[in-house]
Design a protein around this motif. Structure first.
Motif, mmCIF file in Angstrom:
data_model
loop_
_atom_site.group_PDB
_atom_site.id
_atom_site.type_symbol
_atom_site.label_atom_id
_atom_site.label_comp_id
_atom_site.label_asym_id
_atom_site.label_seq_id
_atom_site.Cartn_x
_atom_site.Cartn_y
_atom_site.Cartn_z
ATOM 1 N N PHE A 101 0.830 -1.205 0.000
ATOM 2 C CA PHE A 101 0.000 0.000 0.000
ATOM 3 C C PHE A 101 0.863 1.253 0.000
ATOM 4 O O PHE A 101 1.854 1.349 0.726
ATOM 5 N N ASN A 102 0.484 2.239 -0.833
ATOM 6 C CA ASN A 102 1.154 3.539 -0.873
ATOM 7 C C ASN A 102 0.164 4.618 -0.460
ATOM 8 O O ASN A 102 -0.865 4.816 -1.116
ATOM 9 N N LEU A 103 0.458 5.291 0.616
ATOM 10 C CA LEU A 103 -0.430 6.331 1.124
ATOM 11 C C LEU A 103 -0.357 7.556 0.215
ATOM 12 O O LEU A 103 0.713 8.136 0.016
ATOM 13 N N ASN A 104 -1.490 7.947 -0.326
ATOM 14 C CA ASN A 104 -1.548 9.044 -1.293
ATOM 15 C C ASN A 104 -2.065 10.307 -0.605
ATOM 16 O O ASN A 104 -3.266 10.501 -0.437
ATOM 17 N N VAL A 105 -1.132 11.160 -0.190
ATOM 18 C CA VAL A 105 -1.494 12.434 0.438
ATOM 19 C C VAL A 105 -0.623 13.532 -0.167
ATOM 20 O O VAL A 105 0.402 13.250 -0.793
ATOM 21 N N SER A 106 -1.009 14.763 0.035
ATOM 22 C CA SER A 106 -0.244 15.879 -0.510
ATOM 23 C C SER A 106 1.034 16.090 0.301
ATOM 24 O O SER A 106 1.147 15.639 1.441
ATOM 25 N N GLU A 107 1.977 16.800 -0.301
ATOM 26 C CA GLU A 107 3.241 17.066 0.382
ATOM 27 C C GLU A 107 3.042 17.947 1.614
ATOM 28 O O GLU A 107 3.903 17.980 2.501
ATOM 29 N N ALA A 108 1.935 18.639 1.671
ATOM 30 C CA ALA A 108 1.670 19.506 2.822
ATOM 31 C C ALA A 108 1.135 18.730 4.016
ATOM 32 O O ALA A 108 1.075 19.254 5.133
ATOM 33 N N SER A 109 0.752 17.476 3.801
ATOM 34 C CA SER A 109 0.161 16.665 4.871
ATOM 35 C C SER A 109 1.226 16.195 5.852
ATOM 36 O O SER A 109 2.373 15.917 5.486
ATOM 37 N N ALA A 110 0.848 16.067 7.114
ATOM 38 C CA ALA A 110 1.742 15.524 8.140
ATOM 39 C C ALA A 110 2.046 14.054 7.898
ATOM 40 O O ALA A 110 3.003 13.516 8.472
ATOM 41 N N PHE A 111 1.266 13.399 7.036
ATOM 42 C CA PHE A 111 1.446 11.980 6.754
ATOM 43 C C PHE A 111 2.351 11.738 5.540
ATOM 44 O O PHE A 111 2.684 10.594 5.244
ATOM 45 N N TYR A 112 2.741 12.819 4.870
ATOM 46 C CA TYR A 112 3.547 12.664 3.650
ATOM 47 C C TYR A 112 4.926 12.086 3.981
ATOM 48 O O TYR A 112 5.662 12.619 4.808
ATOM 49 N N GLY A 113 5.264 10.972 3.332
ATOM 50 C CA GLY A 113 6.557 10.330 3.524
ATOM 51 C C GLY A 113 6.743 9.688 4.882
ATOM 52 O O GLY A 113 7.873 9.456 5.306
ATOM 53 N N ARG A 114 5.651 9.368 5.584
ATOM 54 C CA ARG A 114 5.769 8.853 6.949
ATOM 55 C C ARG A 114 5.418 7.367 7.072
ATOM 56 O O ARG A 114 5.215 6.862 8.178
ATOM 57 N N GLN A 115 5.360 6.653 5.960
ATOM 58 C CA GLN A 115 5.183 5.198 6.024
ATOM 59 C C GLN A 115 6.501 4.533 6.374
ATOM 60 O O GLN A 115 7.556 4.874 5.828
ATOM 61 N N ILE A 116 6.437 3.556 7.266
ATOM 62 C CA ILE A 116 7.636 2.816 7.638
ATOM 63 C C ILE A 116 7.663 1.492 6.871
ATOM 64 O O ILE A 116 6.620 1.014 6.416
ATOM 65 N N PRO A 117 8.831 0.864 6.698
ATOM 66 C CA PRO A 117 8.883 -0.475 6.090
ATOM 67 C C PRO A 117 8.044 -1.437 6.922
ATOM 68 O O PRO A 117 8.181 -1.507 8.145
ATOM 69 N N SER A 118 7.147 -2.171 6.283
ATOM 70 C CA SER A 118 6.165 -2.967 7.010
ATOM 71 C C SER A 118 6.134 -4.412 6.533
ATOM 72 O O SER A 118 6.806 -4.785 5.564
ATOM 73 N N GLU A 119 5.332 -5.217 7.234
ATOM 74 C CA GLU A 119 5.098 -6.616 6.888
ATOM 75 C C GLU A 119 3.599 -6.882 6.932
ATOM 76 O O GLU A 119 2.818 -6.070 7.441
#
Length: 388
Positions: free
Chosen positions: A157-175
């Motif tokens: 899964f790739n979280l699709n949010v804008s660069e202005a979001s606090a969630f942008y680029g905050r996914q960790i490597p997962s299982e």
């Protein structure tokens, strides 16, 4: 006849010598060729020797003064305290074993060599989208530097949010994660470990995609950072859903009177978070014997923290949820439930709890479980009554 031959020889010289002799020019030519060959060999030998010496010198230099260490790193990849204590990017190729080891490093010097401002790590455990990301973005806005966000979703899964979001680029490597299995504990520890890499993170909150805040950021931040305890619910329940999930194979390391149950949605101080990520012995017992209907996410942290760090916990959760309806899942609230009175009931539900060993009526900072359709109404309500 002989006379005539001698006469001819005298007239014509040595064109037809009676006894062959070496010509002095042939010898000279051979000497010259020998000198040429010798000189060429000498030049070739010196050239090969020079190249070999240069190679040997290069290898020796690389051995004792590696280019990557003394050239590349000095110019482009310098180690810095900023990158060490506050990693900018969450992507890495560490295994869980490597990650947990790295995350549980504890400095022996208590004074920080930089201006450390305690942060709250908001850790979202989800399978896919975060429907309330706009609500959380509004909650976080204006408080940069006081929080960190971490998202554990399915690997593909790739979280699709804008660069202005606090969630942008905050996914960790997962299982992969399966409900009711030890993989949920793995995901929780993975979130904690990634958040521990940031030395400024002091408090760690586990949330789901259906969670919302019921107070504004300053209130929640002050409540958590100033708390002397973690918030881990842990209680003994003499029922099939409590003690009935205990396995005798856990004995003697975990005895029946050690066994505890509690909400999965915890909040931890950094010290307790490190202890939980560090633990392998009791995690291994749970991974072997707490299945398939044992639900380790409801028992591992409550049992472990109660056995060894009970004094560090307020022994309650700060995430409100409605279990009044029968079934394995709590009630879900949609549009028809979202009213100002409903939010006020969660915030002031007439119950008392302890905060820093004193009674308080503010017991819940977050709530779940809300349906995605409730987003617009929640945005409207929070702007009116929660001031964000």
């Amino acid at each position: 006849m002989n006379v005539s031959r001698n006469k001819i020889a005298e007239e014509h010289g040595d064109f037809f010598p009676v006894s062959p002799k070496k010509d002095w020019s042939v010898g000279l030519l051979r000497i010259i060729w020998a000198l040429v060959i010798f000189t060429g060999g000498a030049v070739l030998g010196l050239s090969v020797s020079a190249q070999y010496n240069q190679y040997l010198k290069t290898q020796t230099t690389e051995l004792f003064f590696p280019t990557k260490m003394y050239t590349t790193n000095c110019g482009k990849e310098k180690l810095s305290i900023k990158n060490f204590v506050h990693p900018t990017y969450l992507l890495h190729d560490m295994t869980d074993e490597e990650l947990f080891w790295r995350a549980t490093l504890v400095p022996r010097i208590e004074v920080y060599p930089y201006n450390r401002k305690p942060k709250v790590a908001f850790m979202f455990l989800t399978r896919g989208p975060l429907p309330f990301a706009p609500l959380w973005d509004r909650f976080f806005r204006g408080h940069e530097g006081l929080f960190s966000v971490y998202v554990h979703a399915l690997p593909q899964f790739n979280l699709n949010v804008s660069e202005a979001s606090a969630f942008y680029g905050r996914q960790i490597p997962s299982e992969e994660v399966s409900w009711g299995s030890i993989s949920l504990v793995d995901a929780e520890k993975r979130l904690l470990a990634n958040a521990l890499l940031d030395f400024s993170n002091e408090r760690f909150v586990l949330l789901s995609e259906s969670c919302i805040p019921v107070y504004d950021f300053p209130t929640i931040y002050k409540y958590l950072v100033n708390s002397k305890h973690s918030f881990v619910e842990s209680y003994d329940e003499d029922s099939p859903q409590g003690r009935g999930r205990y396995s005798r194979h856990m004995y003697p390391n975990i005895k029946l009177y050690h066994w505890r149950k509690g909400s999965q949605w915890f909040e931890l101080h950094r010290d307790l978070a490190i202890n939980i990520v560090t633990d392998y012995q009791y995690y291994l017992i749970f991974s072997k014997y707490c299945k398939p209907s044992c639900y380790p996410d409801e028992h591992y942290i409550p049992t472990y923290s109660n056995m060894f760090h009970g004094e560090l916990s307020a022994n309650r959760t700060i995430t409100w949820v409605d279990w009044s309806r029968d079934g394995p899942h709590p009630a879900t609230y949609g549009n028809q439930n979202i009213t100002e009175e409903f939010i006020q009931k969660i915030r002031n539900n007439k119950s008392l709890c302890t905060y820093n060993s004193e009674l308080t009526s503010i017991c819940y900072l977050f709530a779940r479980k809300f349906a995605p359709e409730a987003l617009d109404l929640l945005l409207d309500l929070t702007s009116k009554m929660i001031n964000f």
